[in-house]
Design a protein around this motif. Structure first.
Motif, PDB file in Angstrom:
ATOM      1  N   GLU A  57       0.828  -1.200   0.000  1.00 50.69           N
ATOM      2  CA  GLU A  57       0.000   0.000   0.000  1.00 50.69           C
ATOM      3  C   GLU A  57       0.867   1.256   0.000  1.00 50.69           C
ATOM      4  OE1 GLU A  57      -3.904  -1.499   2.414  1.00 50.69           O
ATOM      5  OE2 GLU A  57      -2.047  -1.336   3.577  1.00 50.69           O
ATOM      6  N   CYS A  61      -4.032   0.941  -2.769  1.00 53.15           N
ATOM      7  CA  CYS A  61      -3.587  -0.454  -2.795  1.00 53.15           C
ATOM      8  C   CYS A  61      -2.870  -0.765  -4.106  1.00 53.15           C
ATOM      9  CB  CYS A  61      -4.793  -1.375  -2.619  1.00 53.15           C
ATOM     10  SG  CYS A  61      -4.373  -3.109  -2.661  1.00 53.15           S
ATOM     11  N   HIS A  62      -1.630  -1.255  -3.999  1.00 53.15           N
ATOM     12  CA  HIS A  62      -0.837  -1.570  -5.189  1.00 53.15           C
ATOM     13  C   HIS A  62      -0.763  -3.061  -5.489  1.00 53.15           C
ATOM     14  CE1 HIS A  62       0.971   2.337  -6.400  1.00 53.15           C
ATOM     15  NE2 HIS A  62       0.478   2.658  -5.219  1.00 53.15           N
ATOM     16  N   TRP A  63      -0.928  -3.905  -4.484  1.00 53.39           N
ATOM     17  CA  TRP A  63      -0.808  -5.346  -4.736  1.00 53.39           C
ATOM     18  C   TRP A  63      -1.476  -6.122  -3.621  1.00 53.39           C
ATOM     19  CZ3 TRP A  63       4.431  -8.392  -5.367  1.00 53.39           C
ATOM     20  CH2 TRP A  63       4.348  -9.264  -6.454  1.00 53.39           C
ATOM     21  N   THR A 112      -4.147 -13.319  -6.887  1.00 61.20           N
ATOM     22  CA  THR A 112      -4.056 -11.874  -6.711  1.00 61.20           C
ATOM     23  C   THR A 112      -5.445 -11.262  -6.674  1.00 61.20           C
ATOM     24  OG1 THR A 112      -3.832 -11.590  -9.104  1.00 61.20           O
ATOM     25  CG2 THR A 112      -1.796 -11.631  -7.807  1.00 61.20           C
ATOM     26  N   ASN A 131      -6.264  -4.309  -7.323  1.00 64.28           N
ATOM     27  CA  ASN A 131      -5.560  -3.144  -6.807  1.00 64.28           C
ATOM     28  C   ASN A 131      -6.485  -1.918  -6.890  1.00 64.28           C
ATOM     29  OD1 ASN A 131      -5.447  -2.135  -9.489  1.00 64.28           O
ATOM     30  ND2 ASN A 131      -3.503  -3.177  -9.857  1.00 64.28           N
ATOM     31  N   SER A 143      -5.876  -7.035 -11.346  1.00 62.53           N
ATOM     32  CA  SER A 143      -5.247  -8.042 -10.487  1.00 62.53           C
ATOM     33  C   SER A 143      -3.773  -8.191 -10.833  1.00 62.53           C
ATOM     34  CB  SER A 143      -5.976  -9.384 -10.630  1.00 62.53           C
ATOM     35  OG  SER A 143      -7.284  -9.270 -10.118  1.00 62.53           O
ATOM     36  N   TRP A 182       0.435  -6.018 -10.190  1.00 63.78           N
ATOM     37  CA  TRP A 182       1.209  -4.991  -9.500  1.00 63.78           C
ATOM     38  C   TRP A 182       0.852  -3.639 -10.112  1.00 63.78           C
ATOM     39  CZ3 TRP A 182       3.941  -3.248  -5.634  1.00 63.78           C
ATOM     40  CH2 TRP A 182       4.902  -2.250  -5.807  1.00 63.78           C
ATOM     41  N   LEU A 183       0.339  -2.734  -9.294  1.00 61.66           N
ATOM     42  CA  LEU A 183       0.006  -1.395  -9.756  1.00 61.66           C
ATOM     43  C   LEU A 183       1.280  -0.548  -9.721  1.00 61.66           C
ATOM     44  CD1 LEU A 183      -1.942   0.819 -10.601  1.00 61.66           C
ATOM     45  CD2 LEU A 183      -2.553   1.127  -8.189  1.00 61.66           C
ATOM     46  N   ARG A 231      -9.744  -5.603  -1.864  1.00 58.36           N
ATOM     47  CA  ARG A 231      -8.981  -5.399  -0.632  1.00 58.36           C
ATOM     48  C   ARG A 231      -9.877  -5.622   0.580  1.00 58.36           C
ATOM     49  NH1 ARG A 231      -8.216  -1.094   2.978  1.00 58.36           N
ATOM     50  NH2 ARG A 231      -6.126  -0.985   3.935  1.00 58.36           N
TER      51      ARG A 231
END
Length: 197
Positions: A83, A94-96, A117, A120, A125, A127-128, A159
């Protein structure tokens, strides 16, 4: 925004003390680092900068590699939540969201696709990639949770769904902090010398 619990202050730099972090909601002083659980990365040390290759400032950017020590005995599953603690609002960006990791020592390689996953902040779904305004520094908190029971969540969960499913299940946790500042050098700046006439 809720206040960060006192027991977390020593583990986070002032700029990363967002009261909405998952660790603030699900962790405890007893679970943090329990059994020697540690989260590290071969790409950066805690508090150091993320390489641009893990951000939106480079093409073909991917998620950074992560490694963790063995969780306490009885842990059935591991969860990683990343985060942006510098973001505004009650919940950090939220990044992951990653789960389905075996409850043992392990790692995620650079760019590896995790077993499960969730969505984000953009609803994807994956890695952002951090995408920041020029000159702005953000702190990203990588959070590892060891759970006493495996999750039954389907891939693509939100999340909120993940945090709800983890409630009361965390037996150990660990933190890793990275920062990133987008500099002018990251911008594509073509000079006259870059072109042949």
């Amino acid at each position: 925004m809720s206040a960060l619990p006192d027991w977390l202050h020593a583990s986070l730099p002032p700029a990363a003390r967002h009261g909405g972090l998952a660790i603030a909601r699900l962790g405890s002083e007893r679970s943090l680092g329990r059994g020697g659980l540690q989260l590290t990365s071969p790409a950066f040390r805690s508090g150091e900068a993320l390489d641009p290759s893990f951000t939106a400032d480079e093409e073909d950017a991917v998620a950074p590699p992560l490694e963790w020590t063995a969780p306490p005995p009885g842990a059935m599953e591991l969860v990683v939540i990343v985060e942006d603690a510098t973001s505004a609002g009650d919940d950090p960006r939220c990044h992951w969201l990653v789960w389905g990791l075996p409850g043992q020592r392990g790692k995620l390689l650079e760019g590896e696709v995790p077993p499960r996953t969730g969505k984000n902040a953009l609803g994807n779904s994956e890695w952002l990639l951090p995408d920041l305004p020029e000159g702005e520094t953000h702190h990203f908190v990588f959070q590892l949770f060891a759970l006493e029971l495996p999750l039954t969540l389907m891939p693509g969960a939100s999340r909120a769904d993940l945090l709800a499913a983890m409630e009361g299940q965390v037996v150990a946790s660990a933190l890793l902090v990275a920062q990133y500042t987008r500099s002018q050098e990251d911008e594509e700046d073509w000079g006259d010398d870059d072109f042949e006439l």
